[in-house]
Motif scaffolding. Structure first.
Motif, PDB file in Angstrom:
ATOM      1  N   ILE A 121       1.053  -1.350  -0.503  1.00 55.44           N
ATOM      2  CA  ILE A 121      -0.181  -0.046  -0.082  1.00 55.44           C
ATOM      3  C   ILE A 121       0.785   1.204   0.808  1.00 55.44           C
ATOM      4  N   TRP A 122       1.817   1.186   0.701  1.00 51.92           N
ATOM      5  CA  TRP A 122       2.776   2.264   1.426  1.00 51.92           C
ATOM      6  C   TRP A 122       3.021   2.487  -0.623  1.00 51.92           C
ATOM      7  N   ILE A 123       4.095   1.991  -0.997  1.00 54.59           N
ATOM      8  CA  ILE A 123       4.536   1.635  -2.022  1.00 54.59           C
ATOM      9  C   ILE A 123       3.672   2.512  -4.056  1.00 54.59           C
ATOM     10  N   HIS A 124       2.055   1.523  -3.353  1.00 51.60           N
ATOM     11  CA  HIS A 124       0.819   2.458  -4.681  1.00 51.60           C
ATOM     12  C   HIS A 124       1.070   3.743  -4.524  1.00 51.60           C
ATOM     13  N   HIS A 125       0.975   4.438  -2.780  1.00 56.06           N
ATOM     14  CA  HIS A 125       0.770   5.341  -2.438  1.00 56.06           C
ATOM     15  C   HIS A 125       2.676   6.480  -3.336  1.00 56.06           C
ATOM     16  N   TYR A 126       3.536   5.834  -2.990  1.00 59.41           N
ATOM     17  CA  TYR A 126       4.173   6.434  -3.765  1.00 59.41           C
ATOM     18  C   TYR A 126       4.489   6.511  -4.602  1.00 59.41           C
ATOM     19  N   ILE A 127       3.674   6.265  -5.795  1.00 56.07           N
ATOM     20  CA  ILE A 127       3.681   5.785  -6.933  1.00 56.07           C
ATOM     21  C   ILE A 127       2.832   7.322  -7.307  1.00 56.07           C
ATOM     22  N   GLU A 128       1.846   6.980  -6.422  1.00 55.94           N
ATOM     23  CA  GLU A 128       0.816   8.103  -7.238  1.00 55.94           C
ATOM     24  C   GLU A 128       1.547   9.538  -6.767  1.00 55.94           C
ATOM     25  N   LYS A 129       2.330   9.233  -5.353  1.00 60.99           N
ATOM     26  CA  LYS A 129       3.282  10.956  -5.207  1.00 60.99           C
ATOM     27  C   LYS A 129       4.405  11.107  -6.003  1.00 60.99           C
ATOM     28  N   GLN A 130       5.232  10.200  -6.508  1.00 59.12           N
ATOM     29  CA  GLN A 130       6.138  10.318  -7.808  1.00 59.12           C
ATOM     30  C   GLN A 130       5.289  10.592  -8.852  1.00 59.12           C
ATOM     31  N   GLY A 131       4.530  10.553  -9.389  1.00 53.33           N
ATOM     32  CA  GLY A 131       3.396  10.932 -10.814  1.00 53.33           C
ATOM     33  C   GLY A 131       4.199   9.843 -11.895  1.00 53.33           C
ATOM     34  N   LEU A 132       4.229   9.179 -10.810  1.00 54.89           N
ATOM     35  CA  LEU A 132       4.823   7.700 -12.637  1.00 54.89           C
ATOM     36  C   LEU A 132       3.944   7.181 -12.488  1.00 54.89           C
ATOM     37  N   SER A 133       3.765   6.196 -13.905  1.00 50.47           N
ATOM     38  CA  SER A 133       2.344   6.001 -15.285  1.00 50.47           C
ATOM     39  C   SER A 133       2.397   4.796 -14.567  1.00 50.47           C
ATOM     40  N   ILE A 134       1.075   4.428 -13.849  1.00 55.36           N
ATOM     41  CA  ILE A 134       0.044   2.508 -13.793  1.00 55.36           C
ATOM     42  C   ILE A 134       0.471   2.566 -14.947  1.00 55.36           C
ATOM     43  N   ASN A 135       1.104   2.488 -15.570  1.00 54.45           N
ATOM     44  CA  ASN A 135       1.636   1.465 -16.860  1.00 54.45           C
ATOM     45  C   ASN A 135       0.443  -0.444 -16.640  1.00 54.45           C
ATOM     46  N   VAL A 136       0.764  -0.664 -18.103  1.00 51.81           N
ATOM     47  CA  VAL A 136      -0.078  -2.207 -17.718  1.00 51.81           C
ATOM     48  C   VAL A 136       1.100  -2.847 -16.415  1.00 51.81           C
ATOM     49  N   ALA A 137       2.371  -2.757 -16.847  1.00 50.96           N
ATOM     50  CA  ALA A 137       3.237  -3.316 -16.849  1.00 50.96           C
ATOM     51  C   ALA A 137       2.749  -3.132 -14.882  1.00 50.96           C
ATOM     52  N   VAL A 138       2.620  -1.996 -14.294  1.00 55.44           N
ATOM     53  CA  VAL A 138       2.832  -1.613 -12.802  1.00 55.44           C
ATOM     54  C   VAL A 138       1.619  -1.618 -12.246  1.00 55.44           C
ATOM     55  N   GLY A 139       0.550  -1.758 -13.103  1.00 55.65           N
ATOM     56  CA  GLY A 139      -0.991  -1.920 -12.990  1.00 55.65           C
ATOM     57  C   GLY A 139      -1.361  -3.420 -12.758  1.00 55.65           C
ATOM     58  N   THR A 140      -0.186  -4.182 -13.513  1.00 56.46           N
ATOM     59  CA  THR A 140      -0.349  -5.740 -13.232  1.00 56.46           C
ATOM     60  C   THR A 140      -0.095  -6.390 -11.545  1.00 56.46           C
ATOM     61  N   ALA A 141       1.191  -5.603 -11.649  1.00 53.20           N
ATOM     62  CA  ALA A 141       1.494  -6.131 -10.648  1.00 53.20           C
ATOM     63  C   ALA A 141       1.342  -5.825  -9.284  1.00 53.20           C
ATOM     64  N   LEU A 142       0.782  -3.987  -9.442  1.00 48.09           N
ATOM     65  CA  LEU A 142      -0.494  -4.295  -8.605  1.00 48.09           C
ATOM     66  C   LEU A 142      -1.685  -4.894  -8.086  1.00 48.09           C
ATOM     67  N   VAL A 143      -1.967  -5.159  -9.326  1.00 48.29           N
ATOM     68  CA  VAL A 143      -3.563  -5.852  -9.377  1.00 48.29           C
ATOM     69  C   VAL A 143      -2.690  -7.411  -8.392  1.00 48.29           C
ATOM     70  N   ASP A 144      -1.851  -8.123  -8.541  1.00 48.48           N
ATOM     71  CA  ASP A 144      -0.913  -9.320  -8.150  1.00 48.48           C
ATOM     72  C   ASP A 144      -0.643  -9.257  -6.601  1.00 48.48           C
ATOM     73  N   MET A 145       0.105  -8.368  -6.485  1.00 49.21           N
ATOM     74  CA  MET A 145       0.421  -7.443  -4.715  1.00 49.21           C
ATOM     75  C   MET A 145      -1.522  -7.832  -4.100  1.00 49.21           C
ATOM     76  N   TYR A 146      -1.965  -7.323  -4.555  1.00 45.28           N
ATOM     77  CA  TYR A 146      -3.030  -6.688  -3.646  1.00 45.28           C
ATOM     78  C   TYR A 146      -4.097  -8.039  -3.712  1.00 45.28           C
ATOM     79  N   ALA A 147      -4.256  -9.352  -5.130  1.00 45.26           N
ATOM     80  CA  ALA A 147      -4.613 -10.239  -4.817  1.00 45.26           C
ATOM     81  C   ALA A 147      -3.929 -11.096  -4.020  1.00 45.26           C
ATOM     82  N   LYS A 148      -2.966 -11.176  -4.380  1.00 44.13           N
ATOM     83  CA  LYS A 148      -2.187 -12.199  -2.792  1.00 44.13           C
ATOM     84  C   LYS A 148      -2.045 -12.386  -1.480  1.00 44.13           C
ATOM     85  N   CYS A 149      -2.430 -10.724  -1.292  1.00 43.25           N
ATOM     86  CA  CYS A 149      -2.208 -10.048  -0.072  1.00 43.25           C
ATOM     87  C   CYS A 149      -3.484 -10.781   0.604  1.00 43.25           C
ATOM     88  N   GLY A 150      -4.575 -10.505  -0.607  1.00 41.55           N
ATOM     89  CA  GLY A 150      -5.606 -10.530   0.243  1.00 41.55           C
ATOM     90  C   GLY A 150      -6.943  -9.846   0.102  1.00 41.55           C
TER      91      GLY A 150
END
Length: 525
Positions: free
Chosen positions: A411-440
């Protein structure tokens, strides 16, 4: 006439070929260029020595040779206006060239001079197009070309089109490149060697390999650059065997390879992980006395690393007098891949310049080796070293969180991505989906999934497996059906997720149906 060139004549540009899918018409670069005034080009060489002999001797132009800044240039320009020298096309083109190509270049001011010049010559247009092509916004080179056509005073020549085609190649502007190619045909410039090679380079860069091969085979001009463009184009597309076949053809035609050729064939060996052939080409480089340039040495190191010959790669690395970021990163990736994490980490600290790429490689190496805590520790160390992370860094860190089940850090990294203005491209978005799903947190995973601007097969696989993991069997199967409807092809991991859902939901018959459906699809392929 060339078959490929006839197939893309200006008359067919209005009927878009199926292989070239244009972007939405809202993009101004994709509107058809005005070409009614373009007729076959007739070279009319200008002899500056006779036409502008008195102008060339003017002391104001001599001052331009020693000009160091825009302020000095403006002083010279003022004197040229006062003396009337500014009205001479050659003189004004010298001013434009300084603004476009010098170390102190100012493309905005360059445009002002160009647009206020009465009937600027083709050289002036070309240098500004080149200036934009080498700038941070190369797309403006195409916009300027359109203005050149509308101006009508000067017509493009065989120096204009290699610049434009290179921009289209670097930005993979397929449809724009096709339009520019139509103009090349209309002006009769496709037999020019530089233009011909630029066309091949543009087509292979846009993954139009069949068209590039036709232009190459049916062209009336061909040199080593033509062969190199084709070989390296096939390599970049992952077609190593075809690249090596083209190399054999080149040898039969009597062309001797150079360093660029060797980069292509050595990279082919790396893709195929063919150590025997890679060694053969290495010997050929030495026997022919070819210069072991930095890019060629990097290619050889990469080949040896991928072929598990770490000693040969290390020997090349140690003998390099100049090492680039690519050199260091190649060694770090290689050592990390085979589990030599301590050596890879030590190399990371020895790099003389700070750069995000080798740090990403090291984080990726830790994640691949399931050393997720070390990967996250390295990310914090990276921040302390004032190295700005990018989207690739975030993907590595999110994968580490997925392995650890560390939801709070994710969650902290997700907020960091948004704060830094980094692009949530397909690779980052997929990694976020995978992280949230595997973390329940499947609710958050679904939200990220549907908020993403684009999804690929990996994104769908991540959400399907996540739903199955969190006990939503029926929903996982419905997402699988929707994935198939979008035209995406599932892989083995996708089917594991579906079967896992069927297993947890007691859906035995559904599982059998999906397995049968997979066999039928494979049989059709």
């Amino acid at each position: 006439m060339l078959i490929i060139l006839l197939s893309i004549s200006m008359s067919t540009l209005r009927v878009r070929p199926q292989r070239f899918v244009p972007k939405p018409v809202s993009d101004p670069l994709l509107s058809l260029f005005h070409t009614r005034s373009l007729s076959p080009h007739k070279h009319k060489p200008i002899n500056w020595n006779t036409t502008h002999k008195s102008v060339q001797a003017n002391p104001l132009l001599s001052l331009l040779e020693t000009c160091k800044s825009m302020s000095q240039l403006k002083q010279i320009q003022s004197q040229m206006i006062l003396t009337g020298l500014i009205s001479d096309g050659f003189a004004s083109s010298r001013l434009i060239a300084f603004c476009a190509l010098s170390e102190s270049r100012n493309l905005d001011y360059c445009n002002k001079i160009l647009y206020n010049t009465q009937n600027p010559n083709v050289f002036s247009w070309n240098v500004v197009i080149r200036g934009y092509s080498e700038s941070e916004n190369p797309r403006e080179a195409v916009v300027l070309y359109k203005k050149m056509l509308r101006n009508g005073g000067s017509r493009p020549d065989n120096y204009t089109y290699p610049l434009l085609l290179k921009v289209c190649a670097n930005l993979t502007l397929n449809f724009t490149g096709r339009e520019v190619l139509g103009h090349v045909m209309r002006l009769g410039l496709y037999s020019d060697m530089f233009v011909h090679n630029a066309v091949i380079h543009m087509l292979v860069s846009c993954r139009e390999l069949h068209a590039a091969r036709k232009v190459f085979d049916e062209g009336c001009v061909r040199d080593l650059v033509s062969w190199n463009s084709l070989i390296n184009g096939y390599v970049r597309s992952g077609l190593a065997c075809e690249a090596l076949r083209i190399y054999q053809e080149m040898e039969l035609k009597g062309f001797k390879p150079d360093e660029v050729t060797m980069i292509g064939v050595v990279s082919s060996c790396a893709q195929l992980e063919d150590l025997r052939l890679g060694r053969k080409f290495h010997r050929l480089i030495e026997e022919n006395g070819l210069s072991l340039t930095v890019p060629l040495a990097n290619s050889l190191m990469d080949m040896y690393m991928k072929c598990e010959n770490l000693e040969a790669a290390q020997a090349l690395f140690d003998n390099m007098s100049k090492k680039t970021i690519v050199s260091w990163t190649t060694m770090i990736v290689g050592y990390a891949k085979y589990g030599f994490l301590e050596i890879a980490h030590r190399l990371l600290y020895e790099i003389p310049e700070k750069n995000v790429v080798p740090w990403n490689a090291m984080i990726g190496g830790y994640v691949q080796a399931k050393h997720s805590k070390e990967a996250l520790a390295l990310f914090h160390e990276m921040q302390a070293s004032n190295i700005n992370p990018d989207e690739i860094t975030m993907v590595g860190c999110l994968c580490a969180c997925s392995q650890l089940g560390a939801l709070d850090v994710g969650i902290w990294i997700h907020h960091y991505i948004e704060k830094q203005g980094l692009s949530i491209n397909v690779a980052v978005g997929t990694a976020l989906v995978d992280m949230y799903a595997k973390c329940g947190n499947i609710t958050k995973a679904l939200k990220v999934f549907w908020d993403m601007p684009g999804r690929n097969s990996f994104t769908w696989t991540a959400i399907i497996c996540g739903l199955a993991l969190n006990g939503h069997a029926h929903v996982a199967i419905s997402y699988f059906a929707e994935m198939i409807n979008t035209g995406l092809v599932p892989d083995e991991i996708t089917f594991l997720g579906v079967l896992s859902a069927c297993c947890h939901g007691g859906l035995v018959e559904d599982g059998r149906n999906h397995i049968c459906g997979r066999r039928q699809r494979r049989h059709k392929l």
